[in-house]
Motif scaffolding. Structure first.
Motif, PDB file in Angstrom:
ATOM      1  N   UNK A 156      16.370 -20.842 -32.197  1.00  0.00           N
ATOM      2  CA  UNK A 156      16.149 -21.049 -33.644  1.00  0.00           C
ATOM      3  C   UNK A 156      16.976 -20.104 -34.501  1.00  0.00           C
ATOM      4  N   UNK A 157      18.063 -19.591 -33.930  1.00  0.00           N
ATOM      5  CA  UNK A 157      18.946 -18.714 -34.702  1.00  0.00           C
ATOM      6  C   UNK A 157      19.003 -17.321 -34.100  1.00  0.00           C
ATOM      7  N   UNK A 158      19.968 -16.556 -34.556  1.00  0.00           N
ATOM      8  CA  UNK A 158      20.175 -15.211 -34.021  1.00  0.00           C
ATOM      9  C   UNK A 158      18.933 -14.364 -34.261  1.00  0.00           C
ATOM     10  N   UNK A 159      18.388 -13.796 -33.185  1.00  0.00           N
ATOM     11  CA  UNK A 159      17.122 -13.093 -33.311  1.00  0.00           C
ATOM     12  C   UNK A 159      17.221 -11.631 -32.894  1.00  0.00           C
ATOM     13  N   UNK A 160      17.572 -11.418 -31.670  1.00  0.00           N
ATOM     14  CA  UNK A 160      17.419 -10.084 -31.076  1.00  0.00           C
ATOM     15  C   UNK A 160      18.751  -9.368 -31.074  1.00  0.00           C
ATOM     16  N   UNK A 216      10.877 -28.994 -23.830  1.00  0.00           N
ATOM     17  CA  UNK A 216      10.387 -29.932 -24.840  1.00  0.00           C
ATOM     18  C   UNK A 216      11.518 -30.311 -25.794  1.00  0.00           C
ATOM     19  N   UNK A 217      11.797 -31.603 -25.885  1.00  0.00           N
ATOM     20  CA  UNK A 217      12.896 -32.075 -26.728  1.00  0.00           C
ATOM     21  C   UNK A 217      12.381 -32.414 -28.128  1.00  0.00           C
ATOM     22  N   UNK A 218      13.304 -32.745 -29.012  1.00  0.00           N
ATOM     23  CA  UNK A 218      12.946 -33.009 -30.408  1.00  0.00           C
ATOM     24  C   UNK A 218      12.012 -34.212 -30.540  1.00  0.00           C
ATOM     25  N   UNK A 249      25.994 -27.234 -30.627  1.00  0.00           N
ATOM     26  CA  UNK A 249      26.170 -28.384 -29.731  1.00  0.00           C
ATOM     27  C   UNK A 249      24.920 -28.594 -28.875  1.00  0.00           C
ATOM     28  N   UNK A 250      24.342 -27.505 -28.419  1.00  0.00           N
ATOM     29  CA  UNK A 250      23.103 -27.593 -27.635  1.00  0.00           C
ATOM     30  C   UNK A 250      21.965 -28.158 -28.456  1.00  0.00           C
ATOM     31  N   UNK A 251      21.820 -27.638 -29.692  1.00  0.00           N
ATOM     32  CA  UNK A 251      20.699 -28.072 -30.550  1.00  0.00           C
ATOM     33  C   UNK A 251      20.802 -29.558 -30.886  1.00  0.00           C
ATOM     34  N   UNK A 252      22.047 -30.060 -31.048  1.00  0.00           N
ATOM     35  CA  UNK A 252      22.240 -31.471 -31.385  1.00  0.00           C
ATOM     36  C   UNK A 252      21.670 -32.372 -30.282  1.00  0.00           C
ATOM     37  N   UNK A 285      15.176 -27.908 -31.024  1.00  0.00           N
ATOM     38  CA  UNK A 285      14.905 -26.463 -31.039  1.00  0.00           C
ATOM     39  C   UNK A 285      13.517 -26.135 -30.527  1.00  0.00           C
ATOM     40  N   UNK A 286      12.900 -27.105 -29.816  1.00  0.00           N
ATOM     41  CA  UNK A 286      11.528 -26.871 -29.371  1.00  0.00           C
ATOM     42  C   UNK A 286      11.418 -26.049 -28.100  1.00  0.00           C
TER      43      UNK A 286
END
Lengths: 431, 431
Positions: free
Chosen positions: A170-174, A290-292, A398-401, A405-406
């Protein structure tokens, strides 16, 4: 250019041998790489060490003091780290390999990340057994000594948790590759081919699957297709030459090369042969993606081609000025060997081929370097691995598409470090 | 056949799941190798484990307890050992790698043998410098950070003390391969080619030799021919992925592949370029080989082709009966790769080819196995290594015929273990 300061000795009786030797030297000058001319930093305020250092003046500890050695006190920051908020309890949690402080491809045993589901099983090896039963001709129970009578093999493999980089969906975190990519390690295993043990028991004609079970408090179980079990799986008792560490399954673990770490059953005590998978907790509610659209990918065992730059990175800032800068990183693929790694310094617009160095083993970590002449400006550092089968590490988008993001598992997206002019870095995303 | 005994749990409330599962099993039966038929030991008094073990009942330690891990308490016998009578003081002595307990080819950092001449130099890396001077265009001083800006390489090499097996010149002495052969270890090094640093300083046309000096209390020095320095020497800062251990030269050591360990200067602080050797103490009164006629072999740098069986061996008895027995050992050569290892079970009258397993690197340890069907009779176990250049490991008597018995260095003779019917072994000589 150099940051070290001189050590002040206590001998004030006259010029030492080192003072004489170093009288005419340019300090910190040795800094050309890749064709750059040598530059003298003598004018840069470098403080010469002009007196005998304590470690050269006094005898140090002898060979009787450390039967089993430990790192220097100056390396006390090189440790596994856990994140307290990640799980309810450290007995069912994870810690992370300090990738940013390591080099080469071997992970020292004391720094291999841990993931437990019921804490570390502390097993007395004489009381440990491995049972093989189910669809076999002769159910068998092995002691550790029994297993050491089978032909042994040695292999270097990476082990990666399926959830490695899972926070990044879900985006840059750590902020640091220890946290974003540190659920991976790589050691040399010694053990017995699982194939030999299964052949000893005699597989029935309808045998198709294996259930592997650990002897820990969670009695971890995973279903493994027999085809993989007969291919390259090992029942291992040593890592990097010595017995497995307790947190890595002492005295016995299953090695499932290239596949997600959860299947590498630690404290291995039972192998049941069956004709279908068991659908246990750790392969249904967990370790599925888990997919979208609400459906889940299942049995996604193989770890995809992946890489990360370990230095510079948020935990490993550049502490020198412009000029030669070694960019270092790791690449791996559950499908086999790494064929190539590309590095970008501008967020993926342009790529150059990194230098792969050291041994190349199938399903092991590969070390790469880019020997850069840094102009001191900010960088958007990325690495992109390509394996021997032509699989290319994708961008996170590309992965998220494809996967939404689940999930938390199987994120092999390209990582970006924003290196600033002052040498510090941040975990960022580029679109 | 199996020696483990069952663990007594405290749950007496009824048959456990394990009791049910194991009701019909043959225990300790999994023992065929190399085509032997499976044999059931169920009639042999094997005690089945019929209750849940403690480590399966209770949660174990979590991931926050050991930032830097350690071996199991059940492995506390796997340690370096020193011999008190060998030298006047442990600060100028040696301890030995427990080869009999290890497998594969990687030595864990905590178990790499030590040899010191003035104890362990405990160096603060920020205050460490490497100086290059003498017959160079520009004398240079490097900080540790400077060195990390040069291109890095990774290589697996063995390091053997020239005095390894030195006690064996006058006959079988020490009972165990840890003591007879334990002054060897093998790790993956990360560092910079010495060639790059010397080129940075600029070699003068009359440069032929290098003097390497350590920063320890003994200020160890050795002369090294420039040809070797420019060939494959490294200035290394990491071993097996992490920083060098203090006892192995932290923060910097010279790596001189295939050559005697004494030349691998630890705590490396100075490299002087000259036109001839320096004839220092450690290459004249020490580390030369006194022959029978009173003359001495000098500059015998390269370690010869060598091997030893690590299990079974005096410290690692056979603890099971006849049948499958894994004979395991190590082979190495300072000249390159190992091409073949032969094993004899009758003191050198007949030989069979051992199975080399795991990676084969130049100037590294190689692991070999012989998967034996032991008939329970006594053995005179020997191994004989042959390297890629055709050099063959000699017998001890062949060595003595050429070199006499005055030396303590460069003994690469064939080792014999007398394995008795009860499984114990002794260090013996066969004529």
């Amino acid at each position: 250019m150099s940051k070290g300061s001189g050590v002040k000795g206590t001998d004030e009786t006259g010029p030492s041998r080192r003072q004489l030797l170093m009288g005419g030297l340019a300090a910190g000058a040795g800094l050309a790489a890749g064709g750059l001319a040598a530059r003298s930093a003598a004018a840069g305020g470098e403080k010469l060490i002009t007196e005998i250092q304590d470690w050269n003046r006094y005898l140090g500890p002898g060979v009787d003091e450390q039967p089993y050695g430990a790192p220097s006190a100056h390396e006390s920051h090189v440790v596994r780290r856990n994140v307290a908020w990640l799980t309810a309890d450290p007995k069912s949690s994870v810690n992370f390999t300090p990738l940013h402080e390591l080099d080469g491809i071997i992970t020292p045993n004391g720094l291999c990340f841990e993931r437990h589901h019921g804490g570390i099983a502390e097993i007395a090896p004489a009381d440990h057994r491995l049972m093989i039963h189910g669809l076999v001709e002769t159910p068998l129970v092995f002691t550790m000594e029994d297993l050491r009578r089978f032909p042994r093999e040695n292999h270097v493999y990476f082990l990666e948790c399926a959830a490695n980089s899972g926070m990044e969906w879900r985006g840059a975190q750590l902020n640091g590759c220890q946290y974003t990519h540190g659920m991976v390690h790589c050691v040399m295993y010694t053990g017995v081919r699982l194939q030999h043990l299964l052949e000893e028991a005699g597989l029935r004609t309808n045998a198709r699957w294996l259930l592997a079970e650990g002897a820990d408090a969670s009695a971890m179980t995973r279903s493994i297709p027999l085809e993989k079990a007969l291919d390259d799986c090992l029942v291992a008792f040593s890592m990097n030459g010595e017995a497995l560490r307790p947190e890595q399954g002492y005295p016995l673990r299953l090695v499932v090369p290239g596949w997600e770490g959860n299947m590498w059953l630690k404290w291995l005590r039972r192998l049941e042969v069956g004709d279908q998978p068991w659908h246990q907790r750790e392969e249904t509610s967990k370790y599925t993606d888990l997919l979208a659209d609400g459906t889940a990918r299942r049995f996604t065992w193989q770890m995809d081609v992946k890489s990360v730059i370990t230095s510079p990175s948020p935990q490993k800032p550049v502490t020198h000025g412009r000029g030669p800068l070694v960019v270092s990183g790791l690449a791996w693929s559950g499908g086999g060997r790494i064929a190539r790694v590309d590095v970008s310094i501008d967020g993926g617009r342009n790529w150059r081929t990194a230098r792969l160095d050291g041994p190349s083993f199938t399903k092991a970590l590969h070390r790469f370097y880019l020997d850069l002449d840094w102009d001191g400006s900010e960088l958007l550092l990325q690495s992109r691995a390509i394996d021997e089968h032509g699989f290319v590490q994708p961008t996170k988008n590309e992965l998220r598409a494809v996967r939404g993001e689940n999930s938390i598992y199987h994120n092999n997206g390209i990582q970006t470090w924003h290196v600033k002019a002052d040498g510090t870095s941040e975990n960022v995303e580029v679109s």
